[in-house]
Design a protein around this motif. Structure first.
Motif, PDB file in Angstrom:
ATOM      1  N   THR A  31       0.867  -1.156  -0.087  1.00  0.00           N
ATOM      2  CA  THR A  31      -0.007  -0.041  -0.025  1.00  0.00           C
ATOM      3  C   THR A  31       0.971   1.206   0.125  1.00  0.00           C
ATOM      4  OG1 THR A  31      -0.396  -0.057   2.429  1.00  0.00           O
ATOM      5  CG2 THR A  31      -2.050  -1.133   0.983  1.00  0.00           C
ATOM      6  N   GLU A  32       2.166   1.071   0.557  1.00  0.00           N
ATOM      7  CA  GLU A  32       2.956   2.204   0.379  1.00  0.00           C
ATOM      8  C   GLU A  32       3.249   2.495  -0.979  1.00  0.00           C
ATOM      9  OE1 GLU A  32       6.260   1.804   3.320  1.00  0.00           O
ATOM     10  OE2 GLU A  32       5.063   1.738   4.941  1.00  0.00           O
ATOM     11  N   LYS A  33       3.534   1.552  -2.003  1.00  0.00           N
ATOM     12  CA  LYS A  33       4.083   1.699  -3.202  1.00  0.00           C
ATOM     13  C   LYS A  33       2.843   1.781  -4.304  1.00  0.00           C
ATOM     14  CE  LYS A  33       7.376  -0.768  -4.958  1.00  0.00           C
ATOM     15  NZ  LYS A  33       8.472  -1.727  -5.343  1.00  0.00           N
ATOM     16  N   VAL A  34       1.626   1.309  -4.141  1.00  0.00           N
ATOM     17  CA  VAL A  34       0.569   1.318  -5.251  1.00  0.00           C
ATOM     18  C   VAL A  34      -0.255   2.574  -4.888  1.00  0.00           C
ATOM     19  CG1 VAL A  34      -1.227  -0.062  -6.177  1.00  0.00           C
ATOM     20  CG2 VAL A  34       0.900  -1.081  -5.680  1.00  0.00           C
ATOM     21  N   PRO A  35      -0.591   3.359  -5.757  1.00  0.00           N
ATOM     22  CA  PRO A  35      -1.556   4.428  -5.396  1.00  0.00           C
ATOM     23  C   PRO A  35      -2.866   3.975  -5.433  1.00  0.00           C
ATOM     24  CG  PRO A  35      -0.788   4.589  -7.775  1.00  0.00           C
ATOM     25  CD  PRO A  35      -0.372   3.377  -6.933  1.00  0.00           C
ATOM     26  N   HIS A  36      -3.832   4.886  -4.639  1.00  0.00           N
ATOM     27  CA  HIS A  36      -5.312   4.597  -4.611  1.00  0.00           C
ATOM     28  C   HIS A  36      -5.643   5.560  -5.604  1.00  0.00           C
ATOM     29  CE1 HIS A  36      -8.941   3.686  -2.628  1.00  0.00           C
ATOM     30  NE2 HIS A  36      -9.263   4.939  -3.060  1.00  0.00           N
ATOM     31  N   ILE A  60      -6.763   3.642 -15.816  1.00  0.00           N
ATOM     32  CA  ILE A  60      -5.977   3.265 -14.597  1.00  0.00           C
ATOM     33  C   ILE A  60      -4.597   2.601 -15.080  1.00  0.00           C
ATOM     34  CG2 ILE A  60      -5.590   1.265 -13.092  1.00  0.00           C
ATOM     35  CD1 ILE A  60      -8.778   1.539 -12.903  1.00  0.00           C
ATOM     36  N   MET A  61      -4.414   1.873 -16.246  1.00  0.00           N
ATOM     37  CA  MET A  61      -3.071   1.630 -16.801  1.00  0.00           C
ATOM     38  C   MET A  61      -2.082   2.764 -16.954  1.00  0.00           C
ATOM     39  SD  MET A  61      -2.959  -1.528 -15.979  1.00  0.00           S
ATOM     40  CE  MET A  61      -1.326  -1.921 -16.818  1.00  0.00           C
ATOM     41  N   ALA A  62      -2.866   3.781 -17.691  1.00  0.00           N
ATOM     42  CA  ALA A  62      -2.041   4.929 -17.976  1.00  0.00           C
ATOM     43  C   ALA A  62      -1.481   5.440 -16.698  1.00  0.00           C
ATOM     44  CB  ALA A  62      -2.888   5.862 -18.961  1.00  0.00           C
ATOM     45  N   GLU A  63      -2.232   5.591 -15.697  1.00  0.00           N
ATOM     46  CA  GLU A  63      -1.663   6.224 -14.564  1.00  0.00           C
ATOM     47  C   GLU A  63      -0.766   5.426 -13.974  1.00  0.00           C
ATOM     48  OE1 GLU A  63      -2.695   9.305 -12.773  1.00  0.00           O
ATOM     49  OE2 GLU A  63      -3.374   9.659 -14.782  1.00  0.00           O
ATOM     50  N   HIS A  68       5.439   5.206 -12.910  1.00  0.00           N
ATOM     51  CA  HIS A  68       6.382   4.021 -13.246  1.00  0.00           C
ATOM     52  C   HIS A  68       6.178   2.993 -12.280  1.00  0.00           C
ATOM     53  CE1 HIS A  68       8.721   7.187 -15.647  1.00  0.00           C
ATOM     54  NE2 HIS A  68       8.415   7.984 -14.708  1.00  0.00           N
ATOM     55  N   LEU A  69       4.942   2.397 -12.257  1.00  0.00           N
ATOM     56  CA  LEU A  69       4.650   1.295 -11.678  1.00  0.00           C
ATOM     57  C   LEU A  69       4.389  -0.225 -12.317  1.00  0.00           C
ATOM     58  CD1 LEU A  69       2.249   2.840  -8.675  1.00  0.00           C
ATOM     59  CD2 LEU A  69       4.723   1.941  -8.386  1.00  0.00           C
ATOM     60  N   VAL A  70       4.138   0.362 -13.510  1.00  0.00           N
ATOM     61  CA  VAL A  70       3.818  -0.906 -14.650  1.00  0.00           C
ATOM     62  C   VAL A  70       5.055  -0.329 -15.863  1.00  0.00           C
ATOM     63  CG1 VAL A  70       2.291  -1.913 -16.209  1.00  0.00           C
ATOM     64  CG2 VAL A  70       1.538  -1.167 -14.139  1.00  0.00           C
ATOM     65  N   ASP A  71       5.726  -1.541 -16.262  1.00  0.00           N
ATOM     66  CA  ASP A  71       6.444  -1.349 -17.484  1.00  0.00           C
ATOM     67  C   ASP A  71       5.608  -1.231 -18.704  1.00  0.00           C
ATOM     68  OD1 ASP A  71       8.250  -1.249 -19.454  1.00  0.00           O
ATOM     69  OD2 ASP A  71       9.457  -3.035 -18.583  1.00  0.00           O
ATOM     70  N   PRO A  72       5.480  -0.016 -19.362  1.00  0.00           N
ATOM     71  CA  PRO A  72       4.760  -0.058 -20.565  1.00  0.00           C
ATOM     72  C   PRO A  72       5.395  -1.120 -21.733  1.00  0.00           C
ATOM     73  CG  PRO A  72       6.181   1.852 -20.692  1.00  0.00           C
ATOM     74  CD  PRO A  72       6.526   1.068 -19.169  1.00  0.00           C
ATOM     75  N   GLY A  83       1.960  -0.175 -23.422  1.00  0.00           N
ATOM     76  CA  GLY A  83       1.802   1.134 -23.778  1.00  0.00           C
ATOM     77  C   GLY A  83       1.768   1.278 -25.187  1.00  0.00           C
ATOM     78  N   LYS A  84       1.183   0.116 -25.956  1.00  0.00           N
ATOM     79  CA  LYS A  84       0.553   0.369 -27.030  1.00  0.00           C
ATOM     80  C   LYS A  84      -0.985   0.007 -27.251  1.00  0.00           C
ATOM     81  CE  LYS A  84       4.435   0.794 -29.238  1.00  0.00           C
ATOM     82  NZ  LYS A  84       4.890   2.323 -30.091  1.00  0.00           N
TER      83      LYS A  84
END
Length: 85
Positions: A31-36, A60-63, A68-72, A83-84
């Motif tokens: 919860t410290e790393k993943v945004p709400h 959500i994926m764009a956010e 920088h929580l998901v590698d596009p 990312g595509k």
């Protein structure tokens, strides 16, 4: 994407069957790393249809990519990178 109660119930259950050691104490680090990003009914005022009209899972994926929580470049089940999509 899930409500806090569902996440706290289902992830440990899935981890159990996958033989992954995880407890509720581990959620603090997550919860410290993943945004709400949103609160959906019943935990919040928004409905799934509101999420749809706000851009849905792609928004959500764009956010998550922006933070920088998901590698596009990570591949989806459709053999396209996030990312595509």
């Amino acid at each position: 994407m899930a409500g806090s109660t569902n996440t706290a119930l289902h992830i440990p259950a899935i981890a159990y069957y996958a033989e992954v050691d995880i407890t509720l104490k581990d959620f603090g680090a997550f919860t410290e790393k993943v945004p709400h990003l949103t609160s959906l009914v019943p935990a919040g005022p928004h409905h799934v249809s509101d999420l749809y009209y706000a851009g849905g899972i792609p928004a959500i994926m764009a956010e998550l990519i922006r933070a920088h929580l998901v590698d596009p470049r990570a591949m989806t089940v459709y053999a396209k990178p996030w990312g595509k999509c």
